[in-house]
Design a protein around this motif. Structure first.
Motif, PDB file in Angstrom:
ATOM      1  N   SER A  28       0.851  -1.189   0.000  1.00 16.68           N
ATOM      2  CA  SER A  28       0.000   0.000   0.000  1.00 16.68           C
ATOM      3  C   SER A  28       0.883   1.234   0.000  1.00 16.68           C
ATOM      4  O   SER A  28       1.922   1.270   0.668  1.00 16.68           O
ATOM      5  CB  SER A  28      -0.906   0.023   1.230  1.00 16.68           C
ATOM      6  N   ALA A  29       0.453   2.246  -0.731  1.00 11.12           N
ATOM      7  CA  ALA A  29       1.231   3.484  -0.798  1.00 11.12           C
ATOM      8  C   ALA A  29       1.374   4.145   0.564  1.00 11.12           C
ATOM      9  O   ALA A  29       2.312   4.912   0.804  1.00 11.12           O
ATOM     10  CB  ALA A  29       0.583   4.457  -1.786  1.00 11.12           C
ATOM     11  N   THR A  30       0.469   3.854   1.490  1.00  8.76           N
ATOM     12  CA  THR A  30       0.527   4.487   2.809  1.00  8.76           C
ATOM     13  C   THR A  30       1.713   4.002   3.637  1.00  8.76           C
ATOM     14  O   THR A  30       2.030   4.611   4.661  1.00  8.76           O
ATOM     15  CB  THR A  30      -0.767   4.247   3.604  1.00  8.76           C
TER      16      THR A  30
ATOM     17  N   PRO B 271      -0.020   0.071  -4.583  1.00 14.19           N
ATOM     18  CA  PRO B 271      -1.168   0.732  -5.211  1.00 14.19           C
ATOM     19  C   PRO B 271      -1.672   1.908  -4.375  1.00 14.19           C
ATOM     20  O   PRO B 271      -1.585   1.899  -3.141  1.00 14.19           O
ATOM     21  CB  PRO B 271      -2.234  -0.370  -5.270  1.00 14.19           C
ATOM     22  N   GLY B 272      -2.207   2.886  -5.067  1.00 17.23           N
ATOM     23  CA  GLY B 272      -2.925   3.956  -4.392  1.00 17.23           C
ATOM     24  C   GLY B 272      -4.404   3.591  -4.324  1.00 17.23           C
ATOM     25  O   GLY B 272      -4.768   2.484  -3.936  1.00 17.23           O
ATOM     26  N   TRP B 273      -5.257   4.515  -4.723  1.00 16.20           N
ATOM     27  CA  TRP B 273      -6.704   4.267  -4.727  1.00 16.20           C
ATOM     28  C   TRP B 273      -7.066   3.448  -5.959  1.00 16.20           C
ATOM     29  O   TRP B 273      -7.061   3.958  -7.078  1.00 16.20           O
ATOM     30  CB  TRP B 273      -7.474   5.585  -4.744  1.00 16.20           C
ATOM     31  N   ILE B 274      -7.370   2.170  -5.757  1.00 17.31           N
ATOM     32  CA  ILE B 274      -7.677   1.268  -6.865  1.00 17.31           C
ATOM     33  C   ILE B 274      -9.131   0.839  -6.778  1.00 17.31           C
ATOM     34  O   ILE B 274      -9.660   0.567  -5.698  1.00 17.31           O
ATOM     35  CB  ILE B 274      -6.757   0.040  -6.841  1.00 17.31           C
TER      36      ILE B 274
ATOM     37  N   VAL C  90      -5.654  13.168  -5.844  1.00 18.08           N
ATOM     38  CA  VAL C  90      -4.953  12.343  -6.824  1.00 18.08           C
ATOM     39  C   VAL C  90      -4.862  13.123  -8.134  1.00 18.08           C
ATOM     40  O   VAL C  90      -5.890  13.462  -8.723  1.00 18.08           O
ATOM     41  CB  VAL C  90      -5.707  11.010  -7.061  1.00 18.08           C
TER      42      VAL C  90
ATOM     43  N   GLU D 114       5.423   2.669  -6.738  1.00 21.98           N
ATOM     44  CA  GLU D 114       4.069   3.169  -6.522  1.00 21.98           C
ATOM     45  C   GLU D 114       3.293   3.249  -7.835  1.00 21.98           C
ATOM     46  O   GLU D 114       3.837   3.657  -8.866  1.00 21.98           O
ATOM     47  CB  GLU D 114       4.124   4.551  -5.878  1.00 21.98           C
TER      48      GLU D 114
ATOM     49  N   ASP E 173      -0.090   4.996  -8.354  1.00 19.21           N
ATOM     50  CA  ASP E 173      -1.079   5.748  -7.569  1.00 19.21           C
ATOM     51  C   ASP E 173      -1.612   6.996  -8.254  1.00 19.21           C
ATOM     52  O   ASP E 173      -2.191   7.871  -7.608  1.00 19.21           O
ATOM     53  CB  ASP E 173      -0.473   6.134  -6.221  1.00 19.21           C
TER      54      ASP E 173
ATOM     55  N   LEU F 259      -0.290  10.333  -6.737  1.00 23.60           N
ATOM     56  CA  LEU F 259      -0.641  10.762  -5.375  1.00 23.60           C
ATOM     57  C   LEU F 259       0.582  11.070  -4.524  1.00 23.60           C
ATOM     58  O   LEU F 259       0.606  12.059  -3.793  1.00 23.60           O
ATOM     59  CB  LEU F 259      -1.488   9.669  -4.698  1.00 23.60           C
ATOM     60  N   HIS F 260       1.592  10.229  -4.577  1.00 24.09           N
ATOM     61  CA  HIS F 260       2.799  10.480  -3.798  1.00 24.09           C
ATOM     62  C   HIS F 260       3.518  11.701  -4.365  1.00 24.09           C
ATOM     63  O   HIS F 260       3.830  11.751  -5.547  1.00 24.09           O
ATOM     64  CB  HIS F 260       3.717   9.254  -3.833  1.00 24.09           C
TER      65      HIS F 260
END
Length: 265
Positions: free
Chosen positions: A144-146, A189-192, A223, A255, A257, A260-261
């Motif tokens: 997860s990107a987090t 992944p970011g928001w998938i 995003v 990433e 994403d 996003l990052h």
């Protein structure tokens, strides 16, 4: 491009749905003999049938990878029915949203660590000996990107705590096993647009329609791409990392994403 992996055995954790299912289909199309591993038999059977109908080779294995014995048994079964898995895609799901003050039971943090990190330890221990013997292996973790840049606005203190430990584990293993022709990478992944993510947005932010989700991506998640990613957009990278041409990519955190990052590095 010929990925050079036809005939190899591939173990896909969570291969019955979402990103895992897309990976399983792509690897089967490349000629891999795919083992779909998940807990729910009906979902596993449906995924296997889809792959076989498309002309691929697949078997289904029901297992909970948070349990060491079940992981060992799954790998043993795959080795017998296909061959020892030289391509492994690992992932786990554990969602306990909340800010730090909301999580009063310390065992929740312990459970998260066991699901996110210990499961990958069990998986690595089960498959690395076969990879080392073959002098070739690909291990890709769907993270997860987090783990690198915790997102405060989605209130995931538990996941933000445990996920980085998995990244540290895999970086260490990648260093130790690269000399044996084995690569270990993390895809973040970011928001998938998976069923879980869609349900999460609807329950926690009232974003139940495509337009509402797009608005959330632009104004709250921020995003740059202005949309959720597709599972196939993650799966395509994972499939490449499993390939022969990707043999010099290891120990990486990649990433996917939509921008996003924000860091350039």
């Amino acid at each position: 491009m010929d990925y050079g992996i036809a005939g190899k055995s591939a173990l896909i954790v969570g291969g019955s749905k979402g990103i895992g299912f897309e990976v399983a289909k792509l690897l089967a199309a490349e000629g891999c003999r795919v083992a779909v591993v998940a807990r729910t038999k009906a979902d596993v059977d449906a995924a296997v049938e889809t792959i076989r109908t498309a002309g691929g080779t697949a078997i289904g294995v029901c297992a909970d990878i948070s349990q060491s014995q079940e992981v060992d048994e799954a790998v043993r079964q795959i080795a017998i029915e296909l061959s020892p898995p030289l391509i492994v895609v690992g992932q786990t799901k554990y969602q306990r949203p909340g800010d730090f003050a909301d999580i009063t039971d310390a065992d929740i943090y312990r459970e998260s660590f066991e699901l996110h990190t210990m499961s990958q330890i069990f998986l690595l221990r089960a498959v690395l000996p076969g990879m080392r013997e073959a002098g070739w292996g690909r291990f890709v973790h769907v993270g997860s990107a987090t783990a690198k840049e915790p997102a405060g606005n989605i209130h995931h203190a538990v996941a933000n705590t445990s996920r980085p430990s998995t990244v540290g584990l895999l970086k260490t293993v990648s260093d130790e096993y690269a000399r044996f022709g084995i690569t270990v990478n993390t895809v973040a992944p970011g928001w998938i647009e998976t069923d879980n993510a869609i349900a999460y947005l609807e329950q926690n932010f009232g974003a139940g329609t495509q337009e509402q989700r797009r608005e959330f991506m632009l104004t709250q998640a921020r995003v740059p791409a202005g949309r959720m990613g597709k599972p196939s957009e993650i799966a395509s990278l994972i499939a490449y990392l499993c390939s022969e041409p990707a043999g010099y990519i290891t120990g990486n955190w990649i990433e996917v994403d939509g921008g996003l990052h924000r860091s350039a590095f």
